[in-house]
Design a protein around this motif. Structure first.
Motif, short mmCIF file in Angstrom:
data_model
loop_
_atom_site.label_atom_id
_atom_site.label_comp_id
_atom_site.label_asym_id
_atom_site.label_seq_id
_atom_site.Cartn_x
_atom_site.Cartn_y
_atom_site.Cartn_z
N GLY A 96 0.80 -1.22 0.00
CA GLY A 96 0.00 0.00 0.00
C GLY A 96 0.83 1.27 0.00
O GLY A 96 0.29 2.36 -0.18
N ILE A 97 2.14 1.15 0.23
CA ILE A 97 3.02 2.32 0.15
C ILE A 97 3.74 2.26 -1.19
O ILE A 97 4.60 1.41 -1.42
CB ILE A 97 4.02 2.35 1.31
CG1 ILE A 97 3.28 2.61 2.63
CG2 ILE A 97 5.08 3.42 1.07
CD1 ILE A 97 4.18 2.74 3.84
N THR A 156 5.12 7.69 -2.20
CA THR A 156 5.06 7.78 -0.75
C THR A 156 6.35 7.30 -0.11
O THR A 156 6.82 7.87 0.88
CB THR A 156 3.86 6.97 -0.20
OG1 THR A 156 2.66 7.44 -0.81
CG2 THR A 156 3.75 7.11 1.30
N PHE A 198 0.61 13.14 5.77
CA PHE A 198 0.01 12.15 4.86
C PHE A 198 -1.52 12.14 4.87
O PHE A 198 -2.13 11.25 4.29
CB PHE A 198 0.53 10.74 5.22
CG PHE A 198 2.01 10.61 5.13
CD1 PHE A 198 2.64 10.47 3.90
CD2 PHE A 198 2.81 10.66 6.28
CE1 PHE A 198 4.03 10.36 3.81
CE2 PHE A 198 4.19 10.54 6.20
CZ PHE A 198 4.80 10.40 4.97
N LYS A 243 -5.36 11.63 5.63
CA LYS A 243 -6.13 10.56 6.27
C LYS A 243 -5.38 9.23 6.29
O LYS A 243 -5.70 8.34 7.08
CB LYS A 243 -7.48 10.38 5.58
CG LYS A 243 -7.40 9.98 4.12
CD LYS A 243 -8.79 9.89 3.50
CE LYS A 243 -8.72 9.48 2.04
NZ LYS A 243 -10.07 9.40 1.43
N SER A 244 -4.38 9.07 5.43
CA SER A 244 -3.57 7.84 5.44
C SER A 244 -2.68 7.78 6.67
O SER A 244 -2.16 6.70 7.01
CB SER A 244 -2.71 7.75 4.18
OG SER A 244 -3.50 7.64 3.02
N HIS A 288 -3.67 5.13 9.15
CA HIS A 288 -3.33 3.77 8.70
C HIS A 288 -1.85 3.49 8.92
O HIS A 288 -1.49 2.41 9.41
CB HIS A 288 -3.69 3.63 7.22
CG HIS A 288 -3.30 2.30 6.63
ND1 HIS A 288 -3.84 1.11 7.06
CD2 HIS A 288 -2.42 1.98 5.64
CE1 HIS A 288 -3.31 0.11 6.36
NE2 HIS A 288 -2.44 0.62 5.52
N TYR A 289 -0.99 4.45 8.58
CA TYR A 289 0.44 4.24 8.76
C TYR A 289 0.80 4.11 10.25
O TYR A 289 1.66 3.30 10.61
CB TYR A 289 1.24 5.39 8.15
CG TYR A 289 1.04 5.55 6.66
CD1 TYR A 289 0.73 4.46 5.86
CD2 TYR A 289 1.14 6.80 6.04
CE1 TYR A 289 0.55 4.60 4.49
CE2 TYR A 289 0.96 6.94 4.67
CZ TYR A 289 0.66 5.84 3.91
OH TYR A 289 0.46 5.98 2.56
N ASP A 308 -4.13 -3.82 12.10
CA ASP A 308 -4.94 -3.65 10.89
C ASP A 308 -6.29 -4.31 11.16
O ASP A 308 -6.41 -5.53 11.15
CB ASP A 308 -4.26 -4.29 9.68
CG ASP A 308 -5.09 -4.16 8.40
OD1 ASP A 308 -6.11 -3.44 8.42
OD2 ASP A 308 -4.73 -4.79 7.40
#
Length: 362
Positions: free
Chosen positions: A189-190, A194, A221, A223-224, A227-228, A236
């Motif tokens: 996903g990265i 990024t 980043f 809203k991501s 997640h990070y 997750d």
């Protein structure tokens, strides 16, 4: 009183070089050879996938076929047979359904399975994954790799560790430490952009990422950032969903000859929009966001989008919108090899509101 919920058991199954493996299975002359499935190198094609023998030369998916040919002139270029791949994929999904209803296909060749409540194989996710791999091999003649963990992020990474024909387990005790030593470029996903941004900020591993507080990650980043922050800690919570609603409908085309005339490009986009709307109509949905995709002759790709308050249901009246989107591009200054239209921000539509759309060129 706190009650701990049962630990999830997630399997990620990823077929090994799927399209190329099917071709090698069906044609013995291809076995052990560098096989490239995709467009011809002399017809502006793109690599869909390639065999492991071809990957040794640096060939990979989405690479221009002409570049793949330069890397390995002896490679065999094979036209995709998507109907065959779909049939094989359906057979594999039937195997999944024997174990759990909670499986989430990501594409023809990979899926997540939630086996938390499965009692087969003494409830062992590892034994279930082994059994599924063996059934896939026996029924299709193909190999799959499996990753097992307590969430989707780690299961996805685990399935890639021992490819091909791999099997790898990341336990809840191992998860946080595993992520800490992982290079940022290996995080699913990265992407490249990024990754480069994180490198510029001094973030090169999961341990580096873990040092960053949530507010700073959100600042850099958006809203991501949340997640990070979570995955840096091996967290997750995304569920495995057995239904994946459409997020967008799109159509694109790569041209045999580059396009230069802005008027021709605009007309091509209108034609692509008609086709995208036809697909949207078949799903009985409406869209509010229109996205134009361009790939220039040098393979640089851009997108331009506009979100509208009214539903997009017809091409008429949108020539001006498309023209405005093209103003912020280098159309007219650079040649264009690919055009695409995507419709997103989808909602269900009342069937009676739909007019019959022209379904030409299908």
């Amino acid at each position: 009183m706190t009650i701990d919920r049962p630990q999830r058991k997630i399997i990620h199954i990823d077929m090994d070089a799927f399209f190329a493996a099917v071709e090698q299975r069906d044609n013995p002359a291809y076995r052990g050879k560098a096989i490239v499935v995709g467009g011809r190198p002399d017809a502006r094609g793109v690599v869909a996938t390639c065999s492991y023998e071809a990957r040794k030369y640096g060939i990979h998916s989405a690479m221009p076929s002409s570049h793949a040919y330069r890397l390995c002139p002896q490679a065999i270029f094979v036209k995709p047979r998507f109907e065959v791949y779909k049939e094989v994929s359906a057979a594999i999904r039937r195997i999944f359904s024997d174990y759990t209803e909670l499986f989430e296909p990501l594409s023809l060749d990979e899926a997540y399975l939630d086996v938390s409540a499965v009692s087969r194989c003494q409830g062992s996710a590892t034994l279930i994954a082994k059994e599924i791999k063996e059934r896939i091999r026996r029924q299709t003649g193909l190999t799959a790799s499996a990753g097992i963990s307590y969430n989707k992020f780690l299961a996805k990474i685990a399935s890639d560790i021992n490819k091909p024909d791999g099997l790898y387990l990341i336990t809840p005790e191992q998860g946080p430490g595993f992520v800490e030593q992982l290079a940022i470029g290996k995080f699913h996903g990265i992407g490249k952009a990024t990754e480069q941004k994180m490198h510029a900020l001094g973030i090169r591993t999961g341990q580096d990422l873990k040092q960053w507080p949530l507010p700073l990650l959100v600042q850099h980043f958006g809203k991501s950032g949340q997640h990070y922050y979570d995955i840096a800690r091996g967290i997750d919570e995304r569920p495995v969903r057995n239904f994946r609603p459409s997020k967008s409908v799109g159509v694109e085309i790569t041209y045999q000859e580059d396009l230069e005339d802005p008027a021709v490009i605009l007309q091509q986009l209108l034609d692509l929009m008609r086709k995208a709307l036809a697909r949207l109509a078949a799903k009985q949905m409406t869209a509010h966001t229109l996205t134009v995709k361009l790939k220039y002759h040098n393979f640089v790709q851009i997108t331009r989008s506009k979100t509208l308050s009214q539903a997009i249901t017809r091409v008429e009246g949108f020539e001006g919108v498309l023209a405005d989107l093209l103003k912020d591009t280098e159309v007219g200054a650079k040649k264009v090899r690919l055009l695409g239209i995507a419709l997103s921000s989808l909602d269900s539509a009342a069937p009676l509101n739909w007019r019959q759309l022209d379904l030409f060129d299908y």
